[in-house]
Design a protein around this motif. Sequence first.
Motif, PDB file in Angstrom:
ATOM      1  N   PRO A   1      -8.333  -0.563   0.459  1.00  0.00           N
ATOM      2  CA  PRO A   1      -7.443  -1.542  -0.154  1.00  0.00           C
ATOM      3  C   PRO A   1      -8.118  -2.253  -1.329  1.00  0.00           C
ATOM      4  O   PRO A   1      -9.299  -2.570  -1.269  1.00  0.00           O
ATOM      5  N   LYS A   2      -7.343  -2.471  -2.384  1.00  0.00           N
ATOM      6  CA  LYS A   2      -7.855  -3.144  -3.575  1.00  0.00           C
ATOM      7  C   LYS A   2      -7.365  -4.579  -3.567  1.00  0.00           C
ATOM      8  O   LYS A   2      -6.299  -4.871  -3.061  1.00  0.00           O
ATOM      9  N   MET A   3      -8.164  -5.477  -4.178  1.00  0.00           N
ATOM     10  CA  MET A   3      -7.737  -6.877  -4.255  1.00  0.00           C
ATOM     11  C   MET A   3      -6.944  -7.088  -5.534  1.00  0.00           C
ATOM     12  O   MET A   3      -7.488  -7.000  -6.640  1.00  0.00           O
TER      13      MET A   3
ATOM     14  N   GLY B   1       6.578  11.353  -6.677  1.00  0.00           N
ATOM     15  CA  GLY B   1       5.513  11.186  -5.688  1.00  0.00           C
ATOM     16  C   GLY B   1       4.365  10.399  -6.289  1.00  0.00           C
ATOM     17  O   GLY B   1       4.334  10.158  -7.498  1.00  0.00           O
ATOM     18  N   ARG B   2       3.454   9.972  -5.442  1.00  0.00           N
ATOM     19  CA  ARG B   2       2.231   9.388  -5.956  1.00  0.00           C
ATOM     20  C   ARG B   2       1.473  10.505  -6.667  1.00  0.00           C
ATOM     21  O   ARG B   2       1.477  11.644  -6.187  1.00  0.00           O
ATOM     22  N   SER B   3       0.817  10.186  -7.758  1.00  0.00           N
ATOM     23  CA  SER B   3       0.132  11.220  -8.549  1.00  0.00           C
ATOM     24  C   SER B   3      -0.730  12.117  -7.665  1.00  0.00           C
ATOM     25  O   SER B   3      -0.709  13.341  -7.800  1.00  0.00           O
TER      26      SER B   3
ATOM     27  N   GLY C   1       8.538  -1.042  -6.520  1.00  0.00           N
ATOM     28  CA  GLY C   1       7.513  -1.884  -7.123  1.00  0.00           C
ATOM     29  C   GLY C   1       6.205  -1.679  -6.407  1.00  0.00           C
ATOM     30  O   GLY C   1       6.096  -0.830  -5.510  1.00  0.00           O
ATOM     31  N   GLN C   2       5.221  -2.439  -6.795  1.00  0.00           N
ATOM     32  CA  GLN C   2       3.884  -2.328  -6.212  1.00  0.00           C
ATOM     33  C   GLN C   2       3.331  -3.718  -5.966  1.00  0.00           C
ATOM     34  O   GLN C   2       3.815  -4.688  -6.550  1.00  0.00           O
ATOM     35  N   THR C   3       2.274  -3.788  -5.175  1.00  0.00           N
ATOM     36  CA  THR C   3       1.579  -5.051  -4.993  1.00  0.00           C
ATOM     37  C   THR C   3       1.186  -5.624  -6.364  1.00  0.00           C
ATOM     38  O   THR C   3       1.196  -6.837  -6.571  1.00  0.00           O
ATOM     39  N   GLU C   4       0.882  -4.737  -7.280  1.00  0.00           N
ATOM     40  CA  GLU C   4       0.414  -5.146  -8.608  1.00  0.00           C
ATOM     41  C   GLU C   4       1.521  -5.730  -9.482  1.00  0.00           C
ATOM     42  O   GLU C   4       1.250  -6.303 -10.541  1.00  0.00           O
ATOM     43  N   THR C   5       2.769  -5.537  -9.075  1.00  0.00           N
ATOM     44  CA  THR C   5       3.897  -5.867  -9.957  1.00  0.00           C
ATOM     45  C   THR C   5       4.937  -6.702  -9.217  1.00  0.00           C
ATOM     46  O   THR C   5       4.833  -6.888  -8.011  1.00  0.00           O
TER      47      THR C   5
HETATM   48 MG    MG Z   1      -0.898   1.396  -4.930  1.00  0.00          MG
END
Ligand code: MG
Length: 565
Positions: A221-223, A454-456, A356-360
């Motif tokens: 997991p990324k912060m 799909g995810r890349s 969407g994503q956690t980043e967005t």
């Molecule tokens: Mg992600």
Amino acid sequence: PPSPSRLFHKDNGRLVAHIVSHYESINRCEQELPEHFNFASDVLDKWSQLEKAGKRPAIAAFWWINDKGDEVKWSFEELGFLSRKAANVLSDPCGLQREDRVIVILPRIPEWWILNVACIRTGIVFIPGTSQLTAKDIFYRLQASKAKCIITNDTLAPAVDSVMPDCQFLKTKLIVSEGSRDGWLNFQELLKVAPADHNCIKTKSRDPMLIYFTSGSTGPPKMVEHSHSSYGIGFTVSGRYWLNLIPSDIFWNTSDTGWVKSAWSSFFSPWSSGSCVFIHNMPQFDPTTVANTLSRYPITTFCTAPTAYCMLVQHGVTSYKFMSLRHCVTGGEPLNPEVMEQWKTQTGLDIYEGYGQTETVTICANVKGMKIKPGSMGKASPPYDVQVVGDQGDILPRGEEGNIAIRIKPTRPFCLFSQYLDNPEKTASTEHGNFYITGDRGIMDEEGYFWFVGRSDDIINSSGYRIGPFEVESALIQHPAVAESAVASSPDPIRGEVVKAFVVLAPDFLSHDPEKLALELQEHVKKVTAPYKYPRKVEFVQELPKTVAGKIQRKVLRNKEWGRA
Ligand code: MG
Ligand code: ATP
């Protein structure tokens, strides 16, 4: 867009619309981002004022139930009162200051919402985690985030204590519990005696507010760091259009507090719209419980994961009457058109998918009033300019598959994450040319609808054909034998890699001959989609590997196939 009469009904419409429209115009780039913004003082306290003046429908702002018959209902004013007291608990006995970080691992209990608002009031950075985390996961998160305080309950306190000796940053432990525990401050006790006055910190729009660890579908997991304005202002548009909310709506989103969907749909979007956040604290997702709650409570708007809708339609909801329900949404994973169709047959309602994503904030969505194309994630959501781009950030023609990307130049949208904390290389690696690259592959059609491929990393390249797992999975689920499936790449001496399907069988098919069934599924996929996509390998499994957020981890399957650790 929703009909104006839904937003501007009654004479209070003008005032209600004021909060929403002001922030919406920032999303539409018609007004500048203010220098200062704080969701508690600029949004929640505004709704509280309207409520006091009798200018908001007389429904709760927060409505919580559990399986034991307990119930909590707060107005915006009560939420304000409790969160101010909680802010004083965090500042004083806990000794936390603006921009200090606190990890909060609590199930769906009301305290999670109070503490979240309290952190915003004090400028303390809130880091949610799911209750399914182990001691090792918690240790990783404490060290990575350098959090000064952790807040959890009796269940997870022993796990925290077991790693405590090695945590050099952690100073304070706060427990949400009826009883006391050595080395821990007790939240309920402190809350009772805390003063009710608190001056909300004047945070800058770009100051950090929230750190989320991503779901970990593709790696550790990324912060992801977000500013006060990012989620605070960036969900106004989704609240109004995708979720189609107005202040009289009661919105139930089922996700766990540790997952970003909770911030999206059980906090920022509904409260931006002045609506009621409805929570049912269920030990686990159970279709009967969910269907009963939708029948018994005046829930108008419902959000759950695609896999949960799948469970609901397999359980069957035709015999229930969802009296007040009028709008259903989903996101987080692709929604199979088959599930959407069955939901429509059983309830009469469409499912509006968002992406969407956690980043967005919301990148794409189907909004009320728009034609739904089953299988599509809808159109770009303001303020994002979403494009499908090549690997150098070059915009591809409509209809061509590429990277789903958000324009960040000349201006990075205020509602895009600030950075991956302590990882500038990773942050930089997401930027190509004028775009932020989501890591997802998709297609934009002539009408501007986005289609998830799909995810890349999940795309399978079989003898030069690029195949996204989602399309194959959507085909498989149309077969009655398939309860759930995941598609991943598997090595092949001639083709390099081939499509392999991992299938969880529906109960009625468990006794069937697996070889025959595999052939039947292959023929089925060849019939309903382009034949080259059919799974050359089929394996029947009991369950699929999933993240704590319940998302399928195709990477785990792929690695196993390729003999990687
Ligand atoms: Mg992600
Ligand atoms: P990690 O980044 O750690 O691997 P994650 O990407 O699963 O985890 P999230 O930010 O929770 O963490 O999930 C965002 C991802 O979920 C998107 O990038 C996309 O792959 C997937 N996703 C979200 N909504 C949809 C949707 N409507 N259709 C298809 N995929 C979706």
